[in-house]
Scaffold this motif. Sequence first.
Motif, PDB file in Angstrom:
ATOM      1  N   LEU A 184     -36.103  28.329  15.539  1.00 48.65           N
ATOM      2  CA  LEU A 184     -35.556  28.852  14.381  1.00 48.65           C
ATOM      3  C   LEU A 184     -34.084  27.806  14.097  1.00 48.65           C
ATOM      4  CD1 LEU A 184     -35.664  32.706  14.613  1.00 48.65           C
ATOM      5  CD2 LEU A 184     -36.923  31.226  13.196  1.00 48.65           C
ATOM      6  N   ASN A 236     -35.699  29.928   6.750  1.00 50.47           N
ATOM      7  CA  ASN A 236     -36.507  29.773   8.103  1.00 50.47           C
ATOM      8  C   ASN A 236     -38.073  30.269   7.950  1.00 50.47           C
ATOM      9  OD1 ASN A 236     -35.342  28.858  10.684  1.00 50.47           O
ATOM     10  ND2 ASN A 236     -33.614  30.112   9.632  1.00 50.47           N
ATOM     11  N   ILE A 248     -39.996  27.522   6.109  1.00 48.67           N
ATOM     12  CA  ILE A 248     -39.686  26.010   6.311  1.00 48.67           C
ATOM     13  C   ILE A 248     -40.673  25.205   6.427  1.00 48.67           C
ATOM     14  CG2 ILE A 248     -39.751  26.420   8.917  1.00 48.67           C
ATOM     15  CD1 ILE A 248     -36.739  24.760   7.131  1.00 48.67           C
TER      16      ILE A 248
END
Lengths: 332, 523, 306
Positions: B105, B114, B117
């Motif tokens: 992360l 995140n 992503i």
Amino acid sequence: MTTQTLAETGQVKRAISLRSVLNNAGIGLALLALILFFSVFTEHFLTANNITNILTQITINLILAVGMTFVILIGGIDLSVGSVMAFAAVVAGKAITLPGFGPAEAIALAVVAATMTGVLCGVFNGVISAYWALPSFIITLGMLNIARGAALQVSDAQTIYAFPIAFEEFGSAMIYGVPVVFIVALLLVLVAWFVLNYTVFGRLLYGIGNNEEAVRLAGHPVFWYKVAAFTICGFTAGIAAIVYMARLNISSPIAGIGFELNAIAAVIIGGTSLSGGRGSVIGTLLGAIIIGVLANGLILIGLSDFMRQMITGIVIVFAVILDHYRAKYTAK
Amino acid sequence: MAAADFDAAPATPSPQQAFLAVEGLKKHFGGVKALDSVSFSLKQGEVHALVGENGAGKSTLIKILSGVFAYDAGQIHLDGAAYQPASPHDAKISGVQVVHQEFNLLDHLSIAENISIEKLPRTRLGLLDKKELNRRAVTALEAIGLTDIDVRAPIASLGIAHRQLVEIARALQSRSRILILDEPTATLTKRETERLFEIVESIKADGVTVVFVSHHLDEVFRICDRVTVFRNGKTIATDLISDTSPEGVVHRMVGRRLEAQIAEGHETLSLGPVALGVQDLRTAANPKPTGVTFDLHYGEIVGIAGLVGAGRTEILRGIFGMDPIQSGRILRDEKEVRFKGPGDAIASGLGFVTEDRKGEGLVLDMPIAANSSMANIASVSNLGLIKFAEENRQARDAGAKLKLKYGDTADPASSLSGGNQQKVVLAKWLVRNPKVLLLDEPTRGVDVGAKAEIYAILKGLAREGVALLVVSSEMPELMTLSDRILVLSDHEIQGELKRPEFSEENILKLAYGRSEQAGGLTQ
Amino acid sequence: MKLLKIAAGAVSGLAMLAGTAMADDKPVVGLIMKSLANEFFQNMMVGAEAHQEKRGDYELLAVGMQNETDFESQINAVENFITQGVDAIVVAPADSRAMVRPLKKAMDAGIVVVNFDVALDEEAKKQRGVELAFVGPDNRGGAKLAGDALGKKLGEGGKVVIIEGNPGADNATQRRLGFEDSVAEYKLDLLDSRTAHWETEEANSVFSNMLTAHPDIQGVMAANDSMAIGVVKALESAGRDDILVVGFDNIPAVGPMIEDGRMLATVDQFGTDMAANAIDLALEVVNGGPELEGWVKTPIELVTAD
């Protein structure tokens, strides 16, 4: 899990030997290749006079780089060595030109003044960065300015000259074609090598570079070790100042601009890791020689100043890439 | 990878049919066999445990399944077709997702960023589509039952358990068929672990296959359907959980009966005088006006139990002079001492095996010999010069005493397995002949075999008269080792248990103290 | 004490505050210098301050730079002087182009601007519609004086090398061109030309290497005296006393070298007086004198042992 499996069966041992090959032999081979190249392509490279020249020319950088090795090994950096050298030279220049001393006293006074100035700057760098756990990059950047300003202040921005004859002669003295100042640098390398490899102090510097906390928990005064590393670096800047003065017979407050970068380059090319904990002062010696040989050889083959600068830069980048692979081999 | 990529995947096979089959898988690293004939299969919608000692091959298998490594020999079939992912991306397209022990992360990005992503949503202008980003994140988190989280907050603001859940949400967002959880509970509290299990149950109900890697057999028996045991790069057996027992699994793991050794009868020794006295000690982390008070005798092992955050580690660090203490007294041989730093504590005969072996215990890149002499370097040096022969001899002696498995004392500590690394940390202190040894989680990340050996070493030390103070989150460990257990809650000793009173229930009752909040004893 | 004042001046903003003693009717001159770490400008500054004390009929506000390439602080200084409402700005530009725009602004504000030491770029001036005289030495002419002295000694075909200043610096370029003029006039053989960045230590190394590559060098033209010192030291360690060296600036340290023949010549551009002279010219205009035009050349002189 995988690494552990690998480790249990000697894979690591091979990786280590490979690393040491890359570490030392690799740099040595690169140096040999350079020497061979310049010997073939220039007519004067491999002459006694030229070798003397190279040794003279790398001396100051080598001395600074020896001290820098200590600081980089503990995971720090010292950007102030060039300025500290100038400051030390100016203080020593003031001392050596004081009226009323015989040459011997004046020289002794200058040596003490230069080394003490360097040591004090080093102690400052070390104490501030270690006590408050601040990045040495920033603290020594501050010292870079402090020392440069101090050098200009003390000298009134004037070049100091007219040193005792004996002192000036020391700067150009030779023993069998080897400059005495280079022998001084080589002695520093040997002492540093011994200290780093055979003493508790050296062992713990490597330890701090790898894992500061573990060394602290083993009951060692990490703070003082770090201060000592920076102090050594300041001390070598003082020695470099003496050599500078003896060689050029002046103390210039604007001397040594950018020398810190050359010293760092020598250390890195020599295979010491910028993250600390890994490297050797013998590598630093080879790194300084490589930089000197490049600077000299590229002039001899008639390359332009700008090309020279580019090639030196390329060598540094290449050294860092090599370092990356070294790190990988140790990690595996 | 976009979720859409996977929508086109073939129809899922019927339940209970093996849809991933691994046969005779081999993997070499240089001359080392990491996997030597691994065979196992996964069924649709099962929770399948992989267990084995460290280095047995579980991680290598996971890395092959997730496309990190290629394999040398053998076959993997997914839905009947050969499966050989060239990269983690490939594996994800095939629906194989891994949630690693160490999270991938980005601390300073938001939760939503995140989660998406791998493919950030864009507006028509090519700018980041924040609305869509947040919407996707909310959906992904809701899917695993997390509704009370601001997806715009940075990852850094989350605790470890929530970070893991974010990882799981991210993995599930792309419709995994196989979700591999690598040691998911290692850093979770009991309550967090419960929550994770609920999520695993619901994922399973959706038809996703979960591969569960764990050292904790109780967890394996809680939530898994089948268990495959690894040993030395081989799969030893796959059993239905309902057909086996923890003892049976341990037996397969170690290939020899160890549990008897672990549970070996505890001889009650006559205790020596008080080695270490702690009176009303308040660490800097302790917000209360009162501190802890206890005595530790020579030849005694005292355990400290308590929930995470109860202040266990802080007490050890305070005693050892690592962190300043607010108030209180420390007595060594009944004389008051003030340790300004670890150096003073060591000089007074203390040693401290910390919980963070890699961060605090070892200098991983340095030789085993250098690590074992780290706290005792004065004895192998003269006038600041190291006596290398002496140092190596000391390391070899300590290695022999601790049954350390190593190649050469010049090898770096990083070349050792977790258990052997821990033995080097012990060696570092034992070469000093400490009078008082503090230990924090002495067997964390150590496999079953090495655990038993370490217990034997510690008990041996107590017999020799050393005073030991052990902090552990593993109750069986404390109950095996200790003569007494002090139970800590919220920086206060809630009670003391003598051997006859030892039981997980008794410890937990005290650990939870008066506060009825749920939580876990395991960290 | 004076250095403290200068140090304060370097922090230009602070200096401005200190300089608000403009209640009396004396004209205020803002002096913008290059790096005061450079001995040459340091001396020039000292000269200007002595001059102010001697004349006593004007206020002097002086600002220096951190280093040779710190253009920003010069531009800031001009802007601060405009705000301050000084009567004249006397400036040694660090960059011949970057300074044109701020100086135009000052002129538009009615401030008398005198450009000395380094001339502003003609093209840039034209582009902005600036008419501004230049007060300063002829670096190229000066270098040619030194080069000619060497050329006369060596005669046709003499083998020489040039040690240049910072690449890109205007005075470095002018001095190199001046040396090259001498090379052409005396039909000298130019073997190599390299920078040593104005630095003694670097000149020492660079020249040693040149000497290795060309052992038959007969003369060296160094673009400043600091580098000339480095060359002289290199010759001493190589044990060569048959090579002639000329420099530029006439700094005190080369005095003995010229006397005992280790250096043939240097050029004095009377740096100490240069700023003072420019201030005099500026004050004349402020007091109603005619505008300056073209190139007001300041004196230069060849310094030899004779």
